[in-house]
Write a protein that holds these residues in place. Structure first.
Motif, short mmCIF file in Angstrom:
data_model
loop_
_atom_site.label_atom_id
_atom_site.label_comp_id
_atom_site.label_asym_id
_atom_site.label_seq_id
_atom_site.Cartn_x
_atom_site.Cartn_y
_atom_site.Cartn_z
N LYS A 63 41.21 28.81 -10.84
CA LYS A 63 41.21 27.35 -10.83
C LYS A 63 41.34 26.77 -11.85
O LYS A 63 40.39 25.70 -12.08
CB LYS A 63 40.30 27.14 -9.73
N MET A 64 42.38 27.12 -13.20
CA MET A 64 42.29 26.24 -14.35
C MET A 64 43.07 25.31 -14.24
O MET A 64 43.90 25.25 -13.35
CB MET A 64 42.92 27.29 -15.63
N SER A 65 43.16 24.02 -14.65
CA SER A 65 43.89 22.45 -14.46
C SER A 65 43.92 21.72 -15.78
O SER A 65 42.42 21.85 -15.79
CB SER A 65 43.89 21.88 -13.80
N MET A 67 44.87 18.91 -17.63
CA MET A 67 45.17 17.69 -17.31
C MET A 67 45.12 16.58 -18.64
O MET A 67 47.06 16.17 -18.17
CB MET A 67 43.51 16.91 -16.47
N GLU A 95 33.70 21.91 -16.34
CA GLU A 95 34.49 20.80 -16.86
C GLU A 95 34.26 20.48 -18.08
O GLU A 95 33.59 20.80 -19.00
CB GLU A 95 34.33 19.09 -16.43
N THR A 110 39.99 19.07 -19.04
CA THR A 110 40.13 20.25 -18.38
C THR A 110 39.36 20.91 -17.26
O THR A 110 38.08 20.28 -17.93
CB THR A 110 40.96 21.17 -19.33
N GLU A 111 39.47 22.07 -16.61
CA GLU A 111 38.25 22.23 -15.44
C GLU A 111 38.55 23.46 -15.64
O GLU A 111 39.94 23.88 -14.56
CB GLU A 111 37.84 20.71 -14.47
N GLY A 112 37.53 24.59 -14.55
CA GLY A 112 37.65 25.80 -14.68
C GLY A 112 36.83 26.50 -13.63
O GLY A 112 35.89 25.92 -13.99
#
Length: 128
Positions: A63-65, A67, A95, A110-112
């Motif tokens: 679930k890497m994003s 931004m 986060e 980003t978050e993961g």
């Protein structure tokens, strides 16, 4: 973070804080995503080692994003939350926030989710 929140704040405990430096950038002056992932892994490792009370190993990243880009000079801060604990593994959410003190700007970049397993001194899986 509530998407309707006017002033979002980080979730979790402060696990790591560092400054983005020129050596960690691409030709456009943005910090490499791989550098951010390594900071996230280190931050999550700090929390995972506390939970496991010993040696751990990263098993997977989910679930890497990403931004927004991070620029040189940003103070990069990782906040972690233990999402779940199993018999020998755990899931840590992270986060990453970047602040630019000279511009009084802070935002989530980003978050993961990182999965760790507790291991013994021989490198074998052990119970937490």
């Amino acid at each position: 973070m509530n998407s309707h929140d006017e002033s979002p704040t980080p979730a979790g405990e402060l696990a790591l804080q560092t400054m983005a430096m020129p050596a960690d950038t691409n030709a456009s002056g943005d910090i490499f995503g791989g550098w951010l992932v390594s900071q996230m892994d280190m931050a999550c490792s700090v929390v995972a080692a506390k939970v496991a009370k010993g040696r751990i190993a990263t098993v997977s990243i989910e679930k890497m994003s990403f931004m927004v880009p991070v620029k040189v000079g940003a103070v990069v801060t990782c906040y972690c939350t233990v999402a779940s604990i199993g018999k020998s593994s755990m899931e840590i959410s992270v986060e990453v926030w970047a602040s630019y003190p000279s511009r009084d700007v802070t935002h989530k970049v980003t978050e993961g989710t990182f999965i760790f397993v507790a291991i013994d001194n021989t490198g074998r899986t052990r119970a937490i």
